[in-house]
Design an enzyme around this catalytic site. Structure first.
Site, short mmCIF file in Angstrom:
data_model
loop_
_atom_site.label_atom_id
_atom_site.label_comp_id
_atom_site.label_asym_id
_atom_site.label_seq_id
_atom_site.Cartn_x
_atom_site.Cartn_y
_atom_site.Cartn_z
N ASN A 114 -21.13 65.54 -3.07
CA ASN A 114 -22.12 66.62 -3.17
C ASN A 114 -23.47 66.16 -3.74
OD1 ASN A 114 -20.48 66.35 -5.52
ND2 ASN A 114 -21.31 68.26 -6.33
N GLU A 209 -13.90 63.57 -13.76
CA GLU A 209 -14.89 64.64 -13.72
C GLU A 209 -14.52 65.54 -12.55
OE1 GLU A 209 -16.96 65.18 -16.01
OE2 GLU A 209 -16.89 63.28 -17.10
N CYS A 243 -20.76 71.14 -8.77
CA CYS A 243 -19.53 71.37 -9.54
C CYS A 243 -19.75 72.28 -10.73
CB CYS A 243 -18.94 70.03 -10.00
SG CYS A 243 -20.04 69.05 -11.03
N GLU A 331 -11.95 77.14 -6.50
CA GLU A 331 -13.37 76.88 -6.71
C GLU A 331 -14.10 77.05 -5.39
OE1 GLU A 331 -16.33 73.36 -8.44
OE2 GLU A 331 -14.21 72.93 -8.03
#
Length: 454
Positions: A114, A209, A243, A331
């Site tokens: 991303n 992460e 994120c 998500e």
């Protein structure tokens, strides 16, 4: 490709002790910055080919952050690498204690799609600053950015020190079969679990992460216009493929309609469009289909339209959402903003706690007591009060998740620490040696030891 051989070369390079030299690390970081700056045009064109991300957005969300990380490391690396004195107890007097940071060794950095430059290169910067050798495996999904990173790094660095290996699941699986001294991964929770399991076979430490459903909680006393403006920017930056984007909104019922109206105003004002170069595509068709499946027509307040051929989904706001709705099950990672309401702050906190611990949390309120209550009772990786996403830009703050949203953190000195082992040392002189700990033992010695040790 023989990964054992490639990683063996990196182990050999590390064992020459070249990377332990601060001047070497600085030289390589300066080289990296220079290469990126000289090739910005190629970096911009590559990412635009992947998902039409503009030069403006690429600079502010990718390259500027990389440059700041390098500059901070160059300024602070000597201090971060220095020996730190520690206090010493009466038991070990005369003597002294200290802590020595040392690099883990050969590390694997697995980047995300991303923000393909930033989320690949920033961890590598931290690893270089710490004195490690680095294998970087960028995401294969934005293939043009992966290709340009491989070209620029592999043509300008010793492969024993810093090398990019391209590929997908097959190549990543093969890399994970080899022992590294540290693995750093940015990506989804399911893949993070695979990385963790692979690392466990070699007892390799990991930093993960990951992501999660990051809430924005809004109480009735806020500046509604500015709250909506900040939320809209944070949510639809990179078409929501962030994120730490606000995944959903929890707003006090009495201001819900006002907030929705203000959100619509700021979306309209922003004029999000690929042709205006202020809005990118969805990264691929698979993610496009996943996102459109979240949109229930009867819950659309704004947007809800898309173009599959162009992989574009208009900024979408969903109203009257409940935790049981499908958009709340995973998500989102796209330009869809569900809005839920609450009557009491306890209700809002309970709803957040129903879901996994989020990577980020955004609290919008003028009330000090409500702010403190939410900060105390909600567990999250990091966040902001009366803003969203911008905490990521602060190099003095550690960035990372908790629970399902991640393990460990980085940015600035925290990145240096992530790729360093802190070696503890006790040093004693030869000129004196109390006899209390040595046999033969006696009641008198025990009495004195109890006085000293406590």
């Amino acid at each position: 490709m023989n990964y054992e051989k490639i990683i063996g070369q990196q182990h050999q390079f590390f064992n020459t002790n070249a990377t332990r030299d601060i001047s070497f690390r600085k030289k390589e970081l300066k080289r990296l910055k220079s290469i990126l700056q000289q090739n910005e045009a190629l970096l911009y064109s590559s990412i635009y080919k992947d998902f039409k991300k503009s030069e403006f957005e690429t600079y502010i969300t990718e390259l500027s952050i990389i440059y700041h990380e390098i500059d901070l490391a160059l300024a602070k690396i000597k201090k971060w690498s220095g020996k730190k004195r520690a206090s010493i107890s009466l038991t070990n007097l005369p003597g002294k204690s200290y802590i020595i940071p040392e690099p883990y060794g050969t590390v694997l950095v697995i980047g995300a799609w991303n923000y393909p430059y930033q989320l690949s290169i920033c961890p590598a910067i931290a690893a270089i600053a710490a004195g490690c050798t680095v294998i970087l495996k960028p995401s294969e999904i934005p293939s043009h950015t992966s290709e340009i990173m491989a070209k620029l790094i592999n043509e300008n660095f010793d492969p024993g020190f810093f090398r990019v290996i391209e590929g997908g699941v097959k190549e990543t699986t093969a890399l994970l079969a080899v022992k590294f001294d540290k693995i750093f991964f940015t990506g989804s929770v399911p893949v993070g679990k695979i990385i963790y399991q692979a690392a466990a076979k070699h007892l390799t430490p990991v930093t993960l992460e990951l992501g999660g459903k990051s809430p924005a909680i809004i109480t009735k006393d806020v500046n509604i216009n500015l709250t909506a403006k900040r939320l809209v920017w944070a949510k639809f930056l990179n078409a929501g493929q962030t994120c730490i984007a606000p995944d959903y909104v929890l707003v006090e019922s009495s201001i819900k309609d006002q907030l929705l109206s203000s959100i619509k105003h700021h979306i309209d004002k922003a004029d999000y469009a690929v042709e205006n170069q202020n809005y990118p595509q969805i990264i691929n068709e698979q993610n496009y289909d996943r996102l459109t499946n979240f949109i229930e027509a009867d819950k659309v307040y704004l947007g809800g339209t898309g173009n599959k051929d162009e992989r574009i989904i208009a900024p979408t706001v969903l109203k009257d959402i409940e935790l049981s709705d499908k958009v709340m099950q995973d998500e989102i990672f796209g330009p869809i903003l569900p809005v839920l309401s609450f009557e009491t702050i306890e209700e809002a906190i309970e709803k957040v706690k129903t879901l996994s611990k989020p990577l980020s949390c955004y609290i919008f309120t003028r009330s000090k007591s409500l702010k403190n209550k939410m900060l105390k009772e909600i567990s999250f990786g990091g966040g902001a009060v009366n803003d969203a996403v911008m905490h990521f830009t602060e190099q003095t703050l550690p960035f990372g998740g908790v629970g399902d949203s991640g393990i460990g953190n980085y940015h600035g000195k925290y990145g240096f620490e992530t790729f360093s082992h802190y070696k503890s040392v006790l040093q004693k002189p030869f000129w004196i040696e109390p006899n209390l700990k040595y046999s033969p033992y006696s009641a008198t010695k025990l009495k004195w030891l109890k006085r000293i040790i406590g």
